[in-house]
Design a protein around this motif. Sequence first.
Motif, PDB file in Angstrom:
ATOM      1  N   UNK A 100     -32.918 -17.428  -8.976  1.00 36.21           N
ATOM      2  CA  UNK A 100     -32.050 -18.566  -8.843  1.00 36.21           C
ATOM      3  C   UNK A 100     -32.268 -19.698  -7.958  1.00 36.21           C
ATOM      4  N   UNK A 101     -33.219 -19.454  -7.067  1.00 32.65           N
ATOM      5  CA  UNK A 101     -33.974 -20.370  -6.203  1.00 32.65           C
ATOM      6  C   UNK A 101     -34.843 -21.389  -6.855  1.00 32.65           C
ATOM      7  N   UNK A 102     -35.733 -20.408  -7.800  1.00 41.22           N
ATOM      8  CA  UNK A 102     -36.512 -21.445  -8.540  1.00 41.22           C
ATOM      9  C   UNK A 102     -35.852 -22.348  -9.585  1.00 41.22           C
ATOM     10  N   UNK A 103     -34.960 -21.737 -10.118  1.00 41.34           N
ATOM     11  CA  UNK A 103     -34.045 -22.727 -11.139  1.00 41.34           C
ATOM     12  C   UNK A 103     -33.461 -23.653 -10.407  1.00 41.34           C
ATOM     13  N   UNK A 104     -32.972 -23.674  -9.345  1.00 41.21           N
ATOM     14  CA  UNK A 104     -32.260 -24.654  -8.355  1.00 41.21           C
ATOM     15  C   UNK A 104     -33.195 -25.830  -8.005  1.00 41.21           C
ATOM     16  N   UNK A 105     -34.502 -25.286  -7.763  1.00 42.06           N
ATOM     17  CA  UNK A 105     -35.359 -26.316  -7.173  1.00 42.06           C
ATOM     18  C   UNK A 105     -36.611 -26.665  -8.001  1.00 42.06           C
ATOM     19  N   UNK A 106     -36.545 -26.678  -9.397  1.00 37.92           N
ATOM     20  CA  UNK A 106     -37.330 -27.032 -10.504  1.00 37.92           C
ATOM     21  C   UNK A 106     -38.715 -26.513  -9.849  1.00 37.92           C
ATOM     22  N   UNK A 107     -39.007 -25.325  -9.558  1.00 31.81           N
ATOM     23  CA  UNK A 107     -40.117 -24.584  -9.153  1.00 31.81           C
ATOM     24  C   UNK A 107     -41.043 -24.471 -10.531  1.00 31.81           C
ATOM     25  N   UNK A 108     -42.306 -24.795 -10.358  1.00 29.74           N
ATOM     26  CA  UNK A 108     -43.295 -24.816 -11.504  1.00 29.74           C
ATOM     27  C   UNK A 108     -44.200 -23.434 -11.518  1.00 29.74           C
ATOM     28  N   UNK A 109     -44.164 -22.581 -10.437  1.00 29.89           N
ATOM     29  CA  UNK A 109     -44.830 -21.615 -10.451  1.00 29.89           C
ATOM     30  C   UNK A 109     -44.380 -20.334  -9.267  1.00 29.89           C
ATOM     31  N   UNK A 110     -44.055 -19.366  -9.611  1.00 27.38           N
ATOM     32  CA  UNK A 110     -43.356 -18.226  -8.665  1.00 27.38           C
ATOM     33  C   UNK A 110     -44.720 -17.421  -8.310  1.00 27.38           C
TER      34      UNK A 110
END
Length: 147
Positions: A100-110
């Motif tokens: 969810x955080x990755x989606x909310x913050x336009x993350x490129x890589x986890x």
Amino acid sequence: MYDDILLATDGTIASENATAHAVGLASLHDAMLHAIFVVDSDVYSAYSGDEYVDEREGPEHGLEEVGEDALAEVRTRAANHDVEVIEELRHGHPHEEIVEYADENDIDLIVLGTRRHPEEYRSLLGSVTDRVVRLADQAVTVVKTEV
């Protein structure tokens, strides 16, 4: 290539190599490093806490302290490489909160760490890393730690 990198840490030895990897990538790509620690709601909700009078003394508070320490360690390591960090401490199911955080913050890589667990452990409980790999729309790097 990467503008925003998310490091999911749990404060264990499995996160140490992942932290070094994420900080190195953020430095190399001049990227913003996001660090998240998720207080697993299943852990503290399963405990009755009968002997605790003050809520701040219960397992949830202890897990929050572990999270704050883990995030402080990421902050220190990132500062040593001139990498800026956005820190996030959340409550919930770790794999869901990370995605969810990755989606909310336009993350490129986890970036996540993992260590080898016995087959019985994995088949019974699974792992946060496995779930994030399956659910995330972003690229995911898994950094293995031998323990």
